[in-house]
Design an enzyme around this catalytic site. Structure first.
Site, short mmCIF file in Angstrom:
data_model
loop_
_atom_site.label_atom_id
_atom_site.label_comp_id
_atom_site.label_asym_id
_atom_site.label_seq_id
_atom_site.Cartn_x
_atom_site.Cartn_y
_atom_site.Cartn_z
N GLY A 13 0.68 -1.31 0.23
CA GLY A 13 -0.14 -0.24 0.00
C GLY A 13 0.86 1.27 -0.05
CB SER A 14 4.14 2.20 -0.75
OG SER A 14 4.32 1.80 -2.17
CG ASN A 15 1.68 3.10 -5.83
OD1 ASN A 15 2.28 4.27 -6.38
ND2 ASN A 15 2.50 1.98 -6.00
CE LYS A 85 -7.24 -13.42 -6.28
NZ LYS A 85 -7.36 -13.02 -4.98
CG LEU A 86 -8.17 -10.09 -14.65
CD1 LEU A 86 -9.23 -10.82 -15.51
CD2 LEU A 86 -7.96 -8.68 -15.39
CG ASN A 101 -3.26 -1.17 -12.93
OD1 ASN A 101 -3.40 -1.31 -11.83
ND2 ASN A 101 -2.51 -1.89 -14.01
CG HIS A 103 2.25 -2.40 -14.95
ND1 HIS A 103 1.87 -3.75 -14.50
CD2 HIS A 103 3.46 -2.86 -16.01
CE1 HIS A 103 2.73 -4.74 -14.92
NE2 HIS A 103 3.51 -4.01 -15.68
CG ASP A 144 -0.76 -5.02 -16.24
OD1 ASP A 144 -1.44 -4.44 -15.46
OD2 ASP A 144 0.14 -5.96 -16.29
CD GLU A 173 3.82 2.12 -9.11
OE1 GLU A 173 4.60 1.67 -8.47
OE2 GLU A 173 3.16 1.61 -9.85
C1 GRF Z 1 3.35 -1.07 -7.61
O1 GRF Z 1 4.66 -1.07 -8.00
C2 GRF Z 1 2.15 -1.41 -8.45
O2 GRF Z 1 2.57 -0.67 -9.68
C3 GRF Z 1 2.39 -2.90 -8.63
O3 GRF Z 1 2.77 -3.25 -7.55
C4 GRF Z 1 3.34 -2.30 -6.54
C5 GRF Z 1 2.59 -2.34 -5.29
O4 GRF Z 1 3.17 -1.40 -4.46
N1 GRF Z 1 1.47 -3.51 -9.19
P1 GRF Z 1 2.30 -0.80 -3.22
O5 GRF Z 1 1.38 -2.01 -2.71
O6 GRF Z 1 1.58 0.40 -3.75
O7 GRF Z 1 3.35 -0.38 -2.20
#
Ligand code: GRF
Length: 208
Positions: A13-15, A85-86, A101, A103, A144, A173
């Protein structure tokens, strides 16, 4: 009125954290629910810390549970931020053009089913590519795929390991995904956009 965002995660969950940092209370977008297919996803802690409802889907292939969660929270935009997942096709159909999404590669390269986590960066290194990056795209029924909204380029450096490359890509990201959400909030729906230079980065010298 602020755009109402659902963020779906499967792990760290860093994003999600980067989005929470970027979306201060006066921002034009607000995270109203965090959805996960895994009760043990570490990133759910960020939702708890911020007092955001978290919904764990016991059967993530069940479109009804997704739609119920998205409608209950009046969601305008679903952000897949490390969701592995999808998303069920009926959800994609109901929210077409309103699911994005992130990626960690320059799609269409190094994407598709099974391409996640360090596997992506290992494949980039094995290919000998000198550049990789991040892609934000609209979600359709396949992994993707779907129109690209923005990409951020990241160099592959001599001596990189999957881990060092992953860290550099993740930094990019964490800038690109919040920018995508803010661009969507400004336009009312996800749109293609350009990211300005990273803070502290130098523009290439011209004329020589
Ligand atoms: C990110 O690089 C995302 O693009 C990929 O998995 C990673 C997840 O990182 N699908 P986080 O869970 O947001 O830290």
């Amino acid at each position: 009125m602020a755009m109402r965002i659902a963020v779906a995660i499967s792990g760290r969950g860093s994003n999600l954290e980067a989005l929470l940092r970027a979306l201060q209370p006066d921002a034009p977008a607000t995270i109203v629910v965090v959805i996960s297919d895994r009760a043990e996803a570490a990133g759910l802690a960020h939702a708890r810390t911020h007092g955001i409802p978290a919904r764990v889907l016991p059967s993530p292939e069940d479109a009804g549970a997704w739609l119920e969660a998205l409608r209950q929270h009046n969601v305008n935009l679903l952000v897949l931020a490390g969701y592995l997942k999808l998303v069920p096709a009926a959800v994609v159909a109901a929210y077409r053009g309103r699911i994005i999404n992130t990626h960690p590669s320059l799609l269409p390269a190094f994407g598709g089913q099974g391409m996640y986590g360090e596997r992506v960066h290992e494949a980039v290194l094995a290919s000998g590519a000198r550049e990789t990056g991040v892609t934000i795209h609209l979600v359709d029924e396949a992994y993707d795929r779907g129109p690209v909204l923005a990409q951020s380029r990241v160099p592959v450096l001599n001596g990189d390991t999957a881990r060092s490359l992953a860290a550099r890509v993740l930094e990019a990201e964490h800038r690109l995904l919040p920018a995508a959400v803010l661009a969507a909030a400004a336009a009312g729906h996800p749109v293609p956009f350009e990211l300005g230079p990273a803070p502290g980065s130098r523009l290439p010298a011209s004329g020589c």
